[in-house]
Design an enzyme around this catalytic site. Structure first.
Site, PDB file in Angstrom:
ATOM      1  N   ASN A  15     -15.541  18.752 -29.912  1.00  0.00           N
ATOM      2  CA  ASN A  15     -14.937  17.679 -29.132  1.00  0.00           C
ATOM      3  C   ASN A  15     -15.962  17.305 -28.058  1.00  0.00           C
ATOM      4  O   ASN A  15     -16.067  17.965 -27.033  1.00  0.00           O
ATOM      5  CB  ASN A  15     -13.630  18.158 -28.514  1.00  0.00           C
ATOM      6  CG  ASN A  15     -12.902  17.053 -27.766  1.00  0.00           C
ATOM      7  OD1 ASN A  15     -13.448  15.967 -27.551  1.00  0.00           O
ATOM      8  ND2 ASN A  15     -11.665  17.326 -27.366  1.00  0.00           N
ATOM      9  N   HIS A 163      -3.474  10.622 -29.799  1.00  0.00           N
ATOM     10  CA  HIS A 163      -2.924  11.970 -30.035  1.00  0.00           C
ATOM     11  C   HIS A 163      -2.490  12.170 -31.495  1.00  0.00           C
ATOM     12  O   HIS A 163      -1.679  13.037 -31.804  1.00  0.00           O
ATOM     13  CB  HIS A 163      -1.701  12.268 -29.117  1.00  0.00           C
ATOM     14  CG  HIS A 163      -2.034  12.364 -27.659  1.00  0.00           C
ATOM     15  ND1 HIS A 163      -1.249  11.777 -26.679  1.00  0.00           N
ATOM     16  CD2 HIS A 163      -3.050  12.955 -27.014  1.00  0.00           C
ATOM     17  CE1 HIS A 163      -1.782  12.016 -25.486  1.00  0.00           C
ATOM     18  NE2 HIS A 163      -2.879  12.719 -25.658  1.00  0.00           N
ATOM     19  N   HIS A 201       4.129  14.563 -26.857  1.00  0.00           N
ATOM     20  CA  HIS A 201       2.886  15.298 -26.564  1.00  0.00           C
ATOM     21  C   HIS A 201       2.612  15.121 -25.072  1.00  0.00           C
ATOM     22  O   HIS A 201       2.195  14.047 -24.628  1.00  0.00           O
ATOM     23  CB  HIS A 201       1.735  14.739 -27.404  1.00  0.00           C
ATOM     24  CG  HIS A 201       0.407  15.378 -27.113  1.00  0.00           C
ATOM     25  ND1 HIS A 201      -0.250  16.213 -27.988  1.00  0.00           N
ATOM     26  CD2 HIS A 201      -0.379  15.322 -26.013  1.00  0.00           C
ATOM     27  CE1 HIS A 201      -1.373  16.629 -27.450  1.00  0.00           C
ATOM     28  NE2 HIS A 201      -1.491  16.103 -26.241  1.00  0.00           N
ATOM     29  N   LEU A 202       2.876  16.183 -24.294  1.00  0.00           N
ATOM     30  CA  LEU A 202       2.790  16.082 -22.837  1.00  0.00           C
ATOM     31  C   LEU A 202       1.694  17.011 -22.323  1.00  0.00           C
ATOM     32  O   LEU A 202       1.925  18.197 -22.083  1.00  0.00           O
ATOM     33  CB  LEU A 202       4.151  16.452 -22.215  1.00  0.00           C
ATOM     34  CG  LEU A 202       5.376  15.740 -22.814  1.00  0.00           C
ATOM     35  CD1 LEU A 202       6.668  16.304 -22.221  1.00  0.00           C
ATOM     36  CD2 LEU A 202       5.298  14.232 -22.589  1.00  0.00           C
ATOM     37  N   ASN A 204      -2.440  16.513 -20.177  1.00  0.00           N
ATOM     38  CA  ASN A 204      -2.932  15.677 -19.083  1.00  0.00           C
ATOM     39  C   ASN A 204      -2.658  14.213 -19.408  1.00  0.00           C
ATOM     40  O   ASN A 204      -2.221  13.454 -18.557  1.00  0.00           O
ATOM     41  CB  ASN A 204      -4.416  15.932 -18.848  1.00  0.00           C
ATOM     42  CG  ASN A 204      -4.628  17.214 -18.071  1.00  0.00           C
ATOM     43  OD1 ASN A 204      -4.017  17.406 -17.029  1.00  0.00           O
ATOM     44  ND2 ASN A 204      -5.456  18.102 -18.584  1.00  0.00           N
ATOM     45  N   GLY A 205      -2.960  13.834 -20.669  1.00  0.00           N
ATOM     46  CA  GLY A 205      -2.470  12.558 -21.179  1.00  0.00           C
ATOM     47  C   GLY A 205      -1.118  12.805 -21.818  1.00  0.00           C
ATOM     48  O   GLY A 205      -0.906  13.864 -22.411  1.00  0.00           O
ATOM     49  N   ARG A 234      -2.622   8.803 -14.844  1.00  0.00           N
ATOM     50  CA  ARG A 234      -2.449   7.430 -15.342  1.00  0.00           C
ATOM     51  C   ARG A 234      -1.023   6.954 -15.102  1.00  0.00           C
ATOM     52  O   ARG A 234      -0.074   7.718 -15.241  1.00  0.00           O
ATOM     53  CB  ARG A 234      -2.734   7.346 -16.840  1.00  0.00           C
ATOM     54  CG  ARG A 234      -4.172   7.606 -17.185  1.00  0.00           C
ATOM     55  CD  ARG A 234      -4.386   7.571 -18.700  1.00  0.00           C
ATOM     56  NE  ARG A 234      -5.354   8.586 -19.078  1.00  0.00           N
ATOM     57  CZ  ARG A 234      -5.374   9.211 -20.247  1.00  0.00           C
ATOM     58  NH1 ARG A 234      -4.490   8.935 -21.185  1.00  0.00           N
ATOM     59  NH2 ARG A 234      -6.282  10.125 -20.482  1.00  0.00           N
ATOM     60  N   ASP A 276      -1.188  17.970 -11.545  1.00  0.00           N
ATOM     61  CA  ASP A 276      -0.856  19.127 -12.374  1.00  0.00           C
ATOM     62  C   ASP A 276       0.652  19.404 -12.302  1.00  0.00           C
ATOM     63  O   ASP A 276       1.198  19.602 -11.216  1.00  0.00           O
ATOM     64  CB  ASP A 276      -1.649  20.333 -11.856  1.00  0.00           C
ATOM     65  CG  ASP A 276      -1.541  21.524 -12.784  1.00  0.00           C
ATOM     66  OD1 ASP A 276      -0.408  21.947 -13.105  1.00  0.00           O
ATOM     67  OD2 ASP A 276      -2.594  22.041 -13.181  1.00  0.00           O
ATOM     68  N   GLY A 324       0.447  21.046 -23.116  1.00  0.00           N
ATOM     69  CA  GLY A 324       0.586  21.868 -21.912  1.00  0.00           C
ATOM     70  C   GLY A 324       1.950  21.819 -21.241  1.00  0.00           C
ATOM     71  O   GLY A 324       2.571  22.860 -21.011  1.00  0.00           O
ATOM     72  N   ILE A 325       2.431  20.622 -20.910  1.00  0.00           N
ATOM     73  CA  ILE A 325       3.736  20.506 -20.250  1.00  0.00           C
ATOM     74  C   ILE A 325       4.855  20.763 -21.256  1.00  0.00           C
ATOM     75  O   ILE A 325       5.804  21.507 -20.976  1.00  0.00           O
ATOM     76  CB  ILE A 325       3.889  19.111 -19.607  1.00  0.00           C
ATOM     77  CG1 ILE A 325       2.806  18.880 -18.540  1.00  0.00           C
ATOM     78  CG2 ILE A 325       5.287  18.920 -19.027  1.00  0.00           C
ATOM     79  CD1 ILE A 325       2.743  17.446 -18.012  1.00  0.00           C
ATOM     80  N   GLU A 327       4.918  22.521 -23.964  1.00  0.00           N
ATOM     81  CA  GLU A 327       5.029  23.903 -24.445  1.00  0.00           C
ATOM     82  C   GLU A 327       5.431  24.881 -23.344  1.00  0.00           C
ATOM     83  O   GLU A 327       5.915  25.973 -23.637  1.00  0.00           O
ATOM     84  CB  GLU A 327       3.679  24.358 -25.042  1.00  0.00           C
ATOM     85  CG  GLU A 327       3.331  23.623 -26.320  1.00  0.00           C
ATOM     86  CD  GLU A 327       1.873  23.842 -26.745  1.00  0.00           C
ATOM     87  OE1 GLU A 327       1.302  24.897 -26.425  1.00  0.00           O
ATOM     88  OE2 GLU A 327       1.323  22.946 -27.403  1.00  0.00           O
ATOM     89  N   GLU A 378      -4.867  21.044 -32.467  1.00  0.00           N
ATOM     90  CA  GLU A 378      -5.699  19.966 -33.006  1.00  0.00           C
ATOM     91  C   GLU A 378      -6.960  20.518 -33.673  1.00  0.00           C
ATOM     92  O   GLU A 378      -7.423  19.970 -34.670  1.00  0.00           O
ATOM     93  CB  GLU A 378      -6.063  18.995 -31.871  1.00  0.00           C
ATOM     94  CG  GLU A 378      -4.844  18.207 -31.415  1.00  0.00           C
ATOM     95  CD  GLU A 378      -5.001  17.601 -30.017  1.00  0.00           C
ATOM     96  OE1 GLU A 378      -4.850  18.358 -29.039  1.00  0.00           O
ATOM     97  OE2 GLU A 378      -5.271  16.409 -29.907  1.00  0.00           O
TER      98      GLU A 378
HETATM   99  P1  ADP Z   1      -5.031  18.382 -22.198  1.00  0.00           P
HETATM  100  O1  ADP Z   1      -4.311  17.097 -22.401  1.00  0.00           O
HETATM  101  O2  ADP Z   1      -6.199  18.264 -21.280  1.00  0.00           O
HETATM  102  O3  ADP Z   1      -5.306  19.150 -23.485  1.00  0.00           O
HETATM  103  P2  ADP Z   1      -2.947  20.361 -21.729  1.00  0.00           P
HETATM  104  O4  ADP Z   1      -2.293  20.108 -23.027  1.00  0.00           O
HETATM  105  O5  ADP Z   1      -3.558  21.696 -21.511  1.00  0.00           O
HETATM  106  O6  ADP Z   1      -4.011  19.253 -21.352  1.00  0.00           O
HETATM  107  O7  ADP Z   1      -1.848  20.107 -20.584  1.00  0.00           O
HETATM  108  C1  ADP Z   1      -2.150  20.150 -19.230  1.00  0.00           C
HETATM  109  C2  ADP Z   1      -0.861  19.992 -18.462  1.00  0.00           C
HETATM  110  O8  ADP Z   1       0.019  21.067 -18.801  1.00  0.00           O
HETATM  111  C3  ADP Z   1      -1.035  20.055 -16.930  1.00  0.00           C
HETATM  112  O9  ADP Z   1      -0.242  19.038 -16.320  1.00  0.00           O
HETATM  113  C4  ADP Z   1      -0.460  21.415 -16.585  1.00  0.00           C
HETATM  114  O10 ADP Z   1       0.099  21.427 -15.294  1.00  0.00           O
HETATM  115  C5  ADP Z   1       0.626  21.542 -17.621  1.00  0.00           C
HETATM  116  N1  ADP Z   1       1.079  22.932 -17.715  1.00  0.00           N
HETATM  117  C6  ADP Z   1       0.418  23.998 -18.208  1.00  0.00           C
HETATM  118  N2  ADP Z   1       1.162  25.120 -18.047  1.00  0.00           N
HETATM  119  C7  ADP Z   1       2.303  24.744 -17.439  1.00  0.00           C
HETATM  120  C8  ADP Z   1       3.479  25.432 -17.001  1.00  0.00           C
HETATM  121  N3  ADP Z   1       3.613  26.746 -17.154  1.00  0.00           N
HETATM  122  N4  ADP Z   1       4.458  24.696 -16.412  1.00  0.00           N
HETATM  123  C9  ADP Z   1       4.324  23.372 -16.260  1.00  0.00           C
HETATM  124  N5  ADP Z   1       3.256  22.672 -16.641  1.00  0.00           N
HETATM  125  C10 ADP Z   1       2.256  23.336 -17.239  1.00  0.00           C
END
Ligand code: ADP
Length: 394
Positions: A15, A163, A201-202, A204-205, A234, A276, A324-325, A327, A378
């Site tokens: 990537n 995504h 899909h939650l 950063n984006g 965003r 975050d 991230g969010i 999961e 991915e």
């Molecule tokens: P990317 O899109 O860069 O791959 P990720 O899928 O890792 O990003 O998601 C990042 C987001 O997930 C951030 O907003 C982070 O705060 C959130 N996140 C990660 N762990 C937790 C958690 N335990 N509780 C809430 N949000 C989380």
């Protein structure tokens, strides 16, 4: 070190971003990752992609004999041209270059990664896996904007969605967890037609997609990854009139205002402190009003989008959370499900608190519509596509 018996070998998944290259050596059959990492300070601010790839391929050689089947690259924009992953040749390189106008931050970096591998390992088969490809099944009603037709014909202005690699992985896994075969079509004797999923899909984006029988029929991101849901930095959807209004009020230009919508809005803009979700949730629980508002707007817009995508599907079998969010945030999932009771969704609080890990992904109470948590992967999807295309070519 060789791949597992009978496999085509390991895949180097890359990537290449504007300032870093993430890499992983992936076994496409087992998902094992004997090596992974990230090369930093690349591009405008530092070293070349060529040097980074020389180092990464050097790490591989340090491990002795690696049976490398090929390199698989994440490529952000495939325009209307690519509805599946492809083996890279000169014509594909030209097309990725041409779509740089639609993804000026991403495609040039993705391209530089492919070109560097070609220089460092000439002859190694390479595959491009596009974020947009999965959404090429959307009907015109979902992908066209109601703008002058010329903008579509001459400037490729339409909704593409992103995504896609994550959606493909997660929707296949969700179908399996729900007892449907991978394509998402019902098993014999199953009463319903094609499986109807909304996947959120939650990361950063953030985006969400409506997937019917394994095919994308609608999604929240559009021409760029700025449309749709509230994200870390965003804005997601705004009134298009906002740009002209602010240009007049502040004297700032389109590029400057677009940058503010891209990098200083979303959770960060609303809270004033963080992009975050962990930080936002903790601050909201402590009573920080701006963080509380950021969370409220995030949840409000997500719930509204899920209901809208349900209309695109004509009904809903399951809502799936990932990235991230999706999961990790028990709070976001709980609050979204609480808003969507009218669709037949009800949270199972214990299952949600355990992220669905002891209930086959399920976080909802028994009912007509299920909610699931499905971790995305991915890298594995890119590795599988690469192995499939390389072995088809042999
Ligand atoms: P990317 O899109 O860069 O791959 P990720 O899928 O890792 O990003 O998601 C990042 C987001 O997930 C951030 O907003 C982070 O705060 C959130 N996140 C990660 N762990 C937790 C958690 N335990 N509780 C809430 N949000 C989380």
């Amino acid at each position: 070190m060789a791949g597992s018996p009978g496999s085509a070998g390991l895949v180097l998944v890359l990537n290449s971003g504007s300032s870093s290259v993430k890499y992983a050596l992936v076994d496409p059959d087992t998902g094992e990752r004997p090596l992974s990492g990230q090369a930093e300070n690349i591009g405008a601010s530092g070293g070349s992609y060529h040097d980074a790839l020389t180092r990464i391929l050097g790490h591989l050689d340090d491990r002795g004999h690696v049976d490398l089947a090929g390199a698989g690259h994440r490529v952000v924009h495939g325009g209307e041209r690519f509805s599946d992953s492809v083996l890279v040749d000169d014509e594909v390189l030209d097309a990725i270059r041409a779509f740089s106008r639609l993804a000026p931050l991403h495609n040039p970096a993705n391209l530089a990664g492919i070109e560097a591998v070609a220089q460092v390992r000439p002859g190694l088969p390479q595959v491009a896996v596009f974020d947009t490809a999965f959404h090429q099944t959307m009907p015109p009603a979902a992908y066209r904007y109601a703008v002058p037709q010329e903008w579509y014909k001459r400037h490729a202005v339409r909704r593409y969605g992103f995504h896609g690699t994550s959606y493909r992985f997660v929707s296949e896994r969700a179908a399996t967890l729900l007892g449907h075969p991978p394509a998402g079509h019902p098993p014999a004797g199953h009463p319903s037609a094609a499986l109807r999923l909304v996947v959120a899909h939650l990361g950063n984006g953030c985006s969400a997609a409506a997937i019917s029988g394994g095919r994308s029929v609608d999604t929240t991101m559009g021409l760029t990854p700025m449309e749709g849901l509230v994200m870390g930095t965003r804005s997601g959807d705004v009134d298009p009139g906002l740009l002209g209004y602010l240009a007049e009020q502040t004297g700032r230009g389109a590029a400057d205002l677009t940058d503010a919508l891209d990098t200083r809005s979303g959770l960060l803009g609303l809270s004033g402190t963080s992009n975050d979700m962990r930080t936002i949730s903790e601050a909201a629980e402590r009573g920080d009003e701006r963080a509380g508002l950021a969370l409220d707007v995030f949840v409000h817009r997500l719930a509204k989008a899920v209901a809208g995508l349900t209309a695109s599907l004509g009904g809903l079998d399951a809502l799936v959370f990932t990235a991230g969010i999706g999961e990790n945030s028990v709070l976001v999932r709980s609050r979204v499900l609480a808003r969507l009771g009218f669709l037949g969704l009800a949270e199972d609080p214990a299952a949600n608190a355990a992220h669905g890990q002891t209930s086959g992904g399920r976080i909802s109470l028994p009912g007509p519509v299920q909610a699931l948590v499905v971790p995305t992967d991915e890298e594995l999807m890119i590795a599988r596509d690469t192995a499939r295309l390389v072995s088809a070519e042999r």
